[in-house]
Design an enzyme around this catalytic site. Structure first.
Site, PDB file in Angstrom:
ATOM      1  N   SER A 256       0.803  -1.230   0.000  1.00  0.00           N
ATOM      2  CA  SER A 256       0.000   0.000   0.000  1.00  0.00           C
ATOM      3  C   SER A 256       0.834   1.277   0.000  1.00  0.00           C
ATOM      4  O   SER A 256       0.285   2.369   0.089  1.00  0.00           O
ATOM      5  CB  SER A 256      -0.933   0.008   1.210  1.00  0.00           C
TER       6      SER A 256
ATOM      7  N   THR B  21      -1.385   3.998   4.518  1.00  0.00           N
ATOM      8  CA  THR B  21      -0.502   5.125   4.213  1.00  0.00           C
ATOM      9  C   THR B  21       0.495   5.255   5.337  1.00  0.00           C
ATOM     10  O   THR B  21       0.125   5.068   6.492  1.00  0.00           O
ATOM     11  CB  THR B  21      -1.324   6.435   4.149  1.00  0.00           C
TER      12      THR B  21
ATOM     13  N   THR C 226       1.864   7.069  -0.100  1.00  0.00           N
ATOM     14  CA  THR C 226       0.934   5.945  -0.251  1.00  0.00           C
ATOM     15  C   THR C 226       0.747   5.562  -1.715  1.00  0.00           C
ATOM     16  O   THR C 226       1.004   6.378  -2.611  1.00  0.00           O
ATOM     17  CB  THR C 226      -0.448   6.343   0.330  1.00  0.00           C
TER      18      THR C 226
ATOM     19  N   ARG D 146      -7.478   8.816  -9.644  1.00  0.00           N
ATOM     20  CA  ARG D 146      -8.004   9.211  -8.340  1.00  0.00           C
ATOM     21  C   ARG D 146      -6.862   9.667  -7.407  1.00  0.00           C
ATOM     22  O   ARG D 146      -5.813   9.044  -7.329  1.00  0.00           O
ATOM     23  CB  ARG D 146      -8.743   8.025  -7.716  1.00  0.00           C
ATOM     24  N   ILE D 147      -7.101  10.761  -6.724  1.00  0.00           N
ATOM     25  CA  ILE D 147      -6.142  11.267  -5.745  1.00  0.00           C
ATOM     26  C   ILE D 147      -6.797  11.205  -4.373  1.00  0.00           C
ATOM     27  O   ILE D 147      -7.953  11.602  -4.232  1.00  0.00           O
ATOM     28  CB  ILE D 147      -5.792  12.763  -6.023  1.00  0.00           C
TER      29      ILE D 147
ATOM     30  N   ASP E 247      -6.257  11.778   0.066  1.00  0.00           N
ATOM     31  CA  ASP E 247      -5.871  12.863   0.972  1.00  0.00           C
ATOM     32  C   ASP E 247      -4.361  12.988   1.128  1.00  0.00           C
ATOM     33  O   ASP E 247      -3.841  14.063   1.451  1.00  0.00           O
ATOM     34  CB  ASP E 247      -6.474  12.618   2.360  1.00  0.00           C
TER      35      ASP E 247
ATOM     36  N   THR F 241      -4.683   8.726   7.823  1.00  0.00           N
ATOM     37  CA  THR F 241      -4.724   7.501   7.021  1.00  0.00           C
ATOM     38  C   THR F 241      -6.169   7.007   6.992  1.00  0.00           C
ATOM     39  O   THR F 241      -6.957   7.354   7.858  1.00  0.00           O
ATOM     40  CB  THR F 241      -3.777   6.433   7.599  1.00  0.00           C
ATOM     41  N   GLY F 242      -6.481   6.218   5.984  1.00  0.00           N
ATOM     42  CA  GLY F 242      -7.847   5.720   5.855  1.00  0.00           C
ATOM     43  C   GLY F 242      -8.484   6.259   4.582  1.00  0.00           C
ATOM     44  O   GLY F 242      -7.780   6.695   3.673  1.00  0.00           O
TER      45      GLY F 242
ATOM     46  N   GLY G 222      -9.464   8.444   2.116  1.00  0.00           N
ATOM     47  CA  GLY G 222      -8.999   9.811   1.940  1.00  0.00           C
ATOM     48  C   GLY G 222     -10.082  10.814   1.589  1.00  0.00           C
ATOM     49  O   GLY G 222      -9.988  11.992   1.946  1.00  0.00           O
TER      50      GLY G 222
HETATM   51  N1  ASP Z   1      -5.531   7.769   2.800  1.00  0.00           N
HETATM   52  C1  ASP Z   1      -5.162   6.904   1.713  1.00  0.00           C
HETATM   53  C2  ASP Z   1      -5.955   7.282   0.487  1.00  0.00           C
HETATM   54  O1  ASP Z   1      -7.104   7.640   0.583  1.00  0.00           O
HETATM   55  C3  ASP Z   1      -5.331   5.446   1.996  1.00  0.00           C
HETATM   56  C4  ASP Z   1      -5.052   4.969   3.413  1.00  0.00           C
HETATM   57  O2  ASP Z   1      -4.362   5.628   4.164  1.00  0.00           O
HETATM   58  O3  ASP Z   1      -5.542   3.919   3.805  1.00  0.00           O
HETATM   59  O4  ASP Z   1      -5.438   7.158  -0.598  1.00  0.00           O
END
Ligand code: ASP
Length: 344
Positions: A85, A204, A222, A232-233, A235, A255-256, A258
């Site tokens: 990832s 991330t 990430t 796609r972009i 956060d 993270t998570g 975005g």
């Molecule tokens: N925040 C990242 C994104 O949306 C993914 C992640 O951190 O899990 O690309």
């Protein structure tokens, strides 16, 4: 001189543990905010933050700059092909392209970012070059690649056989359904979930460091959400969303999923709340609550976590879902993985 064994021992004792084993759930201790002035220090998201912090600490413990520490720290997961990832070996988008997002910010408010960059193993270093060598903050796609090549970065194939295999497996159903809490291996061990097709949907590394001079920098890198639409972009490369540093106040990273972080300009919000006197953990919690309040139904099924540090070196984290871990490394603690508090 930095003595790794001593630090590991010290951290095991302070956590009341018999042994530090990176593969064991035993070294995930409940979150405790530090109270004393506490730097140099480096903190970063998820289990893989441990190895990344160790490299960042090599810079910090020898009097280096926080900016160098965060860049070199996140090189570790970027180069790790087993990490699907971040960087090399990251899972591709739905069309099979590995597209990377990264940003970096220093104590002077300088920042740089690359968005949907392909073929370059260390997007964080390209982001730093954008910051240092151009009048811009962000470069995207082909333009970012062209710039990287001009700066001497090597063009590589980042799609490893393992990630290609996972993508081909995913193509059989081609359903975009990010799985939450895949990020934390220890959590998976404790609460296994059925994983469709691949093991790592998204993740991330966000890293924040304070050097011996008290200066703060951050980095975030990430490959984003696996099987996202091409282009796609998230956060992570957006200053204020995936990362924000204000040397007067502190820094934050996320993270998570975005999209929810961008909608709430999450990391900037966390830093501004710390400016108003919130502790790092309380600021992260408030940012999470904004996401939950705006979209309660969505929030039930996604993960977003924030990690923050203030000027004194106090740190904290908060996530929507259980299972968010982060790693801490300073002169007293090393290899310390802490469980962030969560809403659910
Ligand atoms: N925040 C990242 C994104 O949306 C993914 C992640 O951190 O899990 O690309």
């Amino acid at each position: 001189m930095f003595n790794r064994r001593k630090f590991i021992k010290a951290s095991a004792l302070s956590a009341g543990l018999l042994a530090i084993d990176k593969n064991s759930i035993a070294n995930v201790i409940p979150h405790e905010e530090t109270k004393a002035e506490n730097f140099p220090i480096v903190i970063s998201t998820w289990d893989f933050g441990i190895a990344a912090n160790a490299d960042a600490w090599k810079v910090l413990s020898t009097g280096g700059r926080a900016l160098d520490a965060v860049e070199q720290g996140v090189w570790v997961p970027e180069a790790d092909e087993n990490n699907q990832s971040v960087g090399y070996g990251g899972l591709p988008d739905r069309d099979g392209h590995v597209t990377l997002d990264a940003c970096i910010m220093d104590e002077l408010g300088n920042c740089g970012a690359v968005l949907a960059l392909e073929h370059i193993k260390h997007p964080i270093s390209v982001a730093r070059k954008v910051m240092e060598k151009t009048p811009h903050v962000m470069l995207a796609g082909d333009g970012a690649l062209q710039f990287a090549l001009e700066q001497g970065f090597k063009k590589e194939n980042l799609l490893t056989p393992a990630s290609e295999k996972a993508w081909k497996e995913w193509l059989k159903t081609a359903k975009y359904a990010p799985v939450m809490n895949i990020e934390n291996k220890l959590y998976q061990k404790a609460a296994p979930q059925k994983l469709p097709g691949n093991q790592y949907n998204h993740d991330t590394i966000g890293m924040l460091a304070i050097d011996a001079k008290g200066n703060i920098s951050g980095a975030c890198t990430t490959s984003g959400m696996a099987y996202k639409l091409h282009g796609r972009i998230g956060d992570s490369p957006i200053i204020g969303a995936g990362l924000y540093v204000d040397n007067e106040v502190g820094g934050a990273t996320s993270t998570g999923v975005g999209e929810e972080v961008v909608r709430n300009v999450g990391s900037f919000l966390v830093v501004e709340l710390m400016r108003q006197g919130y502790t790092p953990e309380a600021a992260c919690k408030e940012a999470v609550m904004r996401i939950i309040k705006k979209k309660p139904e969505t929030a039930k099924n996604i993960q977003v976590g924030f990690l923050a540090i203030n000027k004194k070196g106090e740190y904290g984290a908060y996530a929507i879902q259980k299972g968010f871990s982060y790693a801490v490394c300073n002169a007293e603690k090393q290899d310390l993985l802490i469980k962030g508090k969560s809403y659910y």
